[in-house]
Design an enzyme around this catalytic site. Structure first.
Site, PDB file in Angstrom:
ATOM      1  N   ASN A 107      38.693  15.231 -11.203  1.00  0.00           N
ATOM      2  CA  ASN A 107      40.086  15.416 -11.607  1.00  0.00           C
ATOM      3  C   ASN A 107      41.007  15.708 -10.431  1.00  0.00           C
ATOM      4  O   ASN A 107      42.137  16.147 -10.615  1.00  0.00           O
ATOM      5  CB  ASN A 107      40.205  16.579 -12.606  1.00  0.00           C
ATOM      6  CG  ASN A 107      39.473  16.336 -13.897  1.00  0.00           C
ATOM      7  OD1 ASN A 107      38.534  17.047 -14.235  1.00  0.00           O
ATOM      8  ND2 ASN A 107      39.891  15.331 -14.634  1.00  0.00           N
ATOM      9  N   HIS A 136      36.212  10.286 -15.614  1.00  0.00           N
ATOM     10  CA  HIS A 136      37.388   9.702 -14.953  1.00  0.00           C
ATOM     11  C   HIS A 136      37.041   9.018 -13.626  1.00  0.00           C
ATOM     12  O   HIS A 136      37.934   8.689 -12.839  1.00  0.00           O
ATOM     13  CB  HIS A 136      38.439  10.783 -14.690  1.00  0.00           C
ATOM     14  CG  HIS A 136      39.078  11.320 -15.927  1.00  0.00           C
ATOM     15  ND1 HIS A 136      39.635  10.507 -16.895  1.00  0.00           N
ATOM     16  CD2 HIS A 136      39.256  12.599 -16.367  1.00  0.00           C
ATOM     17  CE1 HIS A 136      40.128  11.258 -17.866  1.00  0.00           C
ATOM     18  NE2 HIS A 136      39.900  12.523 -17.573  1.00  0.00           N
ATOM     19  N   HIS A 182      33.368  19.564 -17.310  1.00  0.00           N
ATOM     20  CA  HIS A 182      34.216  18.691 -18.125  1.00  0.00           C
ATOM     21  C   HIS A 182      35.205  19.425 -19.013  1.00  0.00           C
ATOM     22  O   HIS A 182      36.349  19.011 -19.136  1.00  0.00           O
ATOM     23  CB  HIS A 182      33.401  17.725 -18.988  1.00  0.00           C
ATOM     24  CG  HIS A 182      34.237  16.873 -19.895  1.00  0.00           C
ATOM     25  ND1 HIS A 182      35.151  15.942 -19.404  1.00  0.00           N
ATOM     26  CD2 HIS A 182      34.328  16.798 -21.256  1.00  0.00           C
ATOM     27  CE1 HIS A 182      35.750  15.338 -20.428  1.00  0.00           C
ATOM     28  NE2 HIS A 182      35.272  15.853 -21.551  1.00  0.00           N
ATOM     29  N   HIS A 220      36.481  22.517 -18.764  1.00  0.00           N
ATOM     30  CA  HIS A 220      37.469  23.292 -18.000  1.00  0.00           C
ATOM     31  C   HIS A 220      37.665  24.730 -18.455  1.00  0.00           C
ATOM     32  O   HIS A 220      38.608  25.387 -18.023  1.00  0.00           O
ATOM     33  CB  HIS A 220      38.836  22.584 -18.012  1.00  0.00           C
ATOM     34  CG  HIS A 220      38.873  21.282 -17.292  1.00  0.00           C
ATOM     35  ND1 HIS A 220      40.056  20.676 -16.902  1.00  0.00           N
ATOM     36  CD2 HIS A 220      37.874  20.455 -16.881  1.00  0.00           C
ATOM     37  CE1 HIS A 220      39.791  19.530 -16.294  1.00  0.00           C
ATOM     38  NE2 HIS A 220      38.461  19.373 -16.271  1.00  0.00           N
TER      39      HIS A 220
END
Length: 255
Positions: free
Chosen positions: A35, A63, A171, A173
């Protein structure tokens, strides 16, 4: 270190990681960087910045492909891994081995859960072979399981207990309160948290995330900038056996 989100997370890591490594006597540091590029994806330049800041290896997640320029970088780098259960034809690899500060080889494995993320292959179909390959190089094996479901992460930690040093969830967070060393000597936590802005909705400006949820309409997300802190876990282990002796959550406000 937990998922590094956008410029706030990167700035915090670049400013504090070297000092934290010294203060906490860290021999090897694995950072999830999926990220780091404005909240989605990673670029070669940003990967190099994380490595220069003190990361020994970088893991990724769903991502990974958001920035096309990362593809050739993944083919050539020995210090960045993407989920091993992506399609076999995609660039990169899901396992690497890096040296700790004292020279101990440390294997880093990256897999992704299926619920909501839908990788090409279930992690269960290949994780045993990955771990066997890692253990052929070193007894010290760290697994980043990038997954939405707590059940998948807990199940994988139980399945691998006694065969790897640590199973670290990423993932979602949000740092979970279940850090533990399991009976077989594998440290585990369902989610290591987020390095980035916590006055947010998992890193996104709260008003934007809330608007999308309330209306169902497309909203352009931006990385928030308040309440920045570094999160992750510190794992103690025996380099000769690979067994973990302790796992401690890390939460460091920044600046």
């Amino acid at each position: 270190m937990a998922d590094v989100v956008g410029r706030p997370g990167r700035d915090a890591l670049e400013d504090r990681l070297a000092g934290l490594r010294e203060e906490l006597e860290v021999d090897v540091c694995v950072v999830n960087g999926e990220n780091v590029a404005d909240g989605v994806g990673i670029t070669p330049k940003l990967a190099e910045r994380l490595l220069a800041a003190g990361a020994d290896a970088i893991t990724l997640g769903n991502h990974t492909w958001r920035r096309q320029e990362i593809r050739p970088y993944l083919e050539s780098s020995d210090r960045i891994v993407r989920p091993a259960n992506f399609a076999a034809t995609t660039p990169g690899k899901g396992l690497t081995v890096v040296p700790a500060a004292d020279g101990t080889p440390v294997a880093v494995v990256n897999v992704m859960g299926s619920l909501s993320l839908q990788p090409a292959t279930s992690m269960w179909e290949l994780v045993d072979d990955l771990v066997d390959e890692a253990r052929s190089a070193t007894p010290v094996v760290v697994v980043d399981v990038h997954a939405e479901a707590t059940s998948e992460k807990v199940a994988l930690a139980r399945w691998l207990d006694g065969r790897v040093t640590a199973v670290i969830g990423t993932h979602t967070h949000v740092q979970t309160s279940d850090a533990r060393v399991q009976p077989g000597g594998t440290a585990a936590i369902t989610d290591a948290g987020m390095t980035g802005p916590h006055d947010s909705v998992i890193g996104v400006k709260a008003e934007q995330a809330t608007q999308r949820m309330r209306t169902g309409m497309t909203v352009r997300f931006e990385v928030a900038d308040g309440g920045i802190r570094i999160e992750g876990v510190l794992v103690g282990f025996d380099g000769a056996t690979g067994r973990a002796s302790a796992i401690t959550p890390v939460r460091v406000p920044w600046p």
